[in-house]
Design a protein around this motif. Structure first.
Motif, short mmCIF file in Angstrom:
data_model
loop_
_atom_site.label_atom_id
_atom_site.label_comp_id
_atom_site.label_asym_id
_atom_site.label_seq_id
_atom_site.Cartn_x
_atom_site.Cartn_y
_atom_site.Cartn_z
N LEU A 8 -61.12 -16.71 35.66
CA LEU A 8 -62.41 -16.38 36.25
C LEU A 8 -63.19 -15.39 35.39
CD1 LEU A 8 -61.32 -15.89 39.98
CD2 LEU A 8 -62.49 -17.87 39.00
N PHE A 9 -62.46 -14.53 34.65
CA PHE A 9 -63.10 -13.50 33.85
C PHE A 9 -63.10 -13.81 32.36
CE2 PHE A 9 -60.83 -11.20 37.40
CZ PHE A 9 -61.93 -11.19 38.23
N LEU A 10 -62.37 -14.84 31.98
CA LEU A 10 -62.25 -15.16 30.56
C LEU A 10 -63.36 -16.06 30.05
CD1 LEU A 10 -58.40 -15.69 30.22
CD2 LEU A 10 -59.77 -13.89 29.19
N VAL A 262 -63.37 -4.71 29.68
CA VAL A 262 -62.03 -5.21 29.42
C VAL A 262 -62.19 -6.51 28.65
CG1 VAL A 262 -61.08 -4.10 31.49
CG2 VAL A 262 -61.95 -6.45 31.63
N GLY A 263 -61.08 -7.16 28.28
CA GLY A 263 -61.18 -8.40 27.53
C GLY A 263 -61.74 -9.53 28.37
N GLY A 264 -62.13 -10.60 27.70
CA GLY A 264 -62.66 -11.77 28.40
C GLY A 264 -64.10 -12.06 28.04
N THR A 328 -66.37 -8.30 37.01
CA THR A 328 -65.02 -8.47 37.55
C THR A 328 -64.93 -8.32 39.06
OG1 THR A 328 -64.44 -6.12 37.34
CG2 THR A 328 -64.07 -7.54 35.39
N GLY A 329 -66.03 -7.93 39.68
CA GLY A 329 -65.99 -7.65 41.12
C GLY A 329 -65.66 -6.20 41.42
N ARG A 330 -65.30 -5.42 40.40
CA ARG A 330 -65.04 -3.99 40.56
C ARG A 330 -66.25 -3.25 39.98
NH1 ARG A 330 -59.26 -4.15 40.98
NH2 ARG A 330 -59.17 -1.90 41.38
N TYR A 334 -66.61 -4.84 33.53
CA TYR A 334 -67.01 -6.16 33.04
C TYR A 334 -66.04 -6.67 31.98
CZ TYR A 334 -71.42 -5.11 35.33
OH TYR A 334 -72.37 -4.80 36.28
N SER A 335 -65.81 -7.98 32.02
CA SER A 335 -65.11 -8.64 30.92
C SER A 335 -66.12 -8.95 29.83
CB SER A 335 -64.46 -9.94 31.41
OG SER A 335 -63.31 -9.68 32.19
#
Length: 402
Positions: A8-10, A262-264, A328-330, A334-335
């Protein structure tokens, strides 16, 4: 299933899925859409072999891993999915924890910061500030890393900083590297096959010095940072940055926010090398992404609670978040497929603590009102360092007062 959750985040856009196949047996990665149509995967990993794949990816370079997997299978290590909080609950102190710190940028002076385009000379006249507010990000990030290092070591952790003060992770300034190393590095890349003759000739004969600095030198710096950190094998990595208006307009304003990456967030064109596809698979199959999201969310919360800096709002009008990132929903996390969020293994937080052009932050950052040993910097830098430190404490659910 972890892979489906991570996916979902990649994938920033659906075209990424053209190179991937998930089924009941495992995952297959294709070098091109044509190879997927032909049913000839570049790499196939059965679910029972995921643990072995991640172990090998941790031990060897992407090229070595590609050579291992291309055209043959390897022995199995069964992959047992870990609970999301297992790692957090396992630690009772920071004793022996390994934390890598990557202070962003590398200028060692105002002149070098101007070349790096990370020098702030802000006009605060609209807010009654008569003098220019001057500072540069490489100095802010390195001071943050040194103060955070002291805090972590006092709590028992081991700390590694990815670059020397005022230098790149290559151990040199651009001026010295360009004079002594540029041609040697080009020749090595040509000899190893990392660069073809046409590209080599372009760098030698046509590239401007600014292009060499912004593309080749910075690219080598990113590679060195990731290599240094991955070789040290940290438990956590913080990539330390301070946000700036991408327009480059050196004006102050009232808005302020923080964000963490973060990665993605891959696009299809960002999967055009075997190295990038391997890193995509690592993020897809390991716990690195979910742990990084958790750490980064604690980092955002610490900035809000301790520094009164809110997370960037979602939805937002920040162009690069909408164009290159996946929410990311947080809040604030963000990815994004940045060079270091892709290359550095393990749990990471790529932090952008505040907006340097915010009038209140700019005034604070321009002061030298805090001393920590030999470090003379802004008190705001110490406060940002404490937010990083508290993110670590919360990630491991620790109470250091016990």
């Amino acid at each position: 299933m972890r892979a489906e959750e991570n996916l979902l985040f990649l994938a920033k856009d659906s075209s990424v899925l053209e190179l991937l196949s998930l089924d009941s047996l495992g995952v297959r990665m294709f070098a091109s859409s044509e190879e997927k149509l032909a049913g000839t995967p570049e790499i196939r990993i059965d679910w029972k072999d995921v643990g072995e794949f991640l172990k090998i990816l941790d031990e060897f370079s992407p090229k070595e891993v590609y050579d291992i997997y291309k055209g043959r299978k390897i022995s199995s290590l069964y992959f047992h999915k870990k609970e999301k909080n297992e790692r957090i609950q396992a630690r009772k102190s920071l004793q022996g924890l390994k934390v890598a710190l990557d202070p962003g940028h590398f200028a060692g002076s105002m002149k070098e910061a101007r070349q790096e385009q990370r020098l702030m000379e802000l006009d605060g006249s609209d807010y009654g500030v008569k003098r220019k507010l001057r500072f540069y990000e490489a100095d802010l990030t390195y001071s943050t890393a040194l103060i955070l290092k002291r805090k972590l070591e006092e709590a028992g952790a081991e700390v590694f900083i990815s670059r020397p003060k005022g230098k790149s992770a290559l151990g040199s300034t651009f001026k010295k590297w360009y004079k002594k190393e540029f041609r040697n590095v080009l020749n090595r890349d040509l000899a190893s096959g990392e660069m073809d003759q046409e590209t080599f000739d372009w760098w030698i004969n046509k590239a401007t010095k600014r292009q060499i600095f912004n593309i080749y030198f910075k690219g080598k710096d990113f590679e060195a940072r990731a290599d240094h950190i991955n070789s040290w094998r940290p438990d956590l990595t913080f990539i330390i940055h301070y946000n700036a208006d991408p327009s480059g307009n050196l004006k102050t304003y009232e808005r302020n926010y923080c964000m963490a990456f973060v990665g993605g967030g891959f696009t299809k064109k960002e999967l055009n090398s075997s190295e990038s596809r391997l890193e995509f698979l690592r993020l897809l199959l390991s716990e690195d992404l979910e742990q990084s999201i958790t750490l980064s969310s604690f980092w955002v919360e610490a900035h809000k609670d301790l520094l009164n800096i809110p997370a960037v709002l979602e939805p937002n009008n920040v162009e690069y978040l909408n164009k290159y990132s996946v929410y990311t929903g947080r809040p604030g996390v963000y990815s994004r497929n940045l060079a270091l969020s892709r290359r550095i293994h393990g749990t990471i937080c790529y932090g952008e603590s505040l907006l340097q052009e915010n009038i209140h932050e700019a005034q604070a950052l321009a002061r030298k009102d805090y001393r920590d040993g030999k470090i003379k910097t802004s008190k705001r830098i110490e406060e940002v360092s404490e937010a990083y430190f508290q993110a670590v404490i919360k990630f491991y659910n620790l109470d250091l007062n016990k």
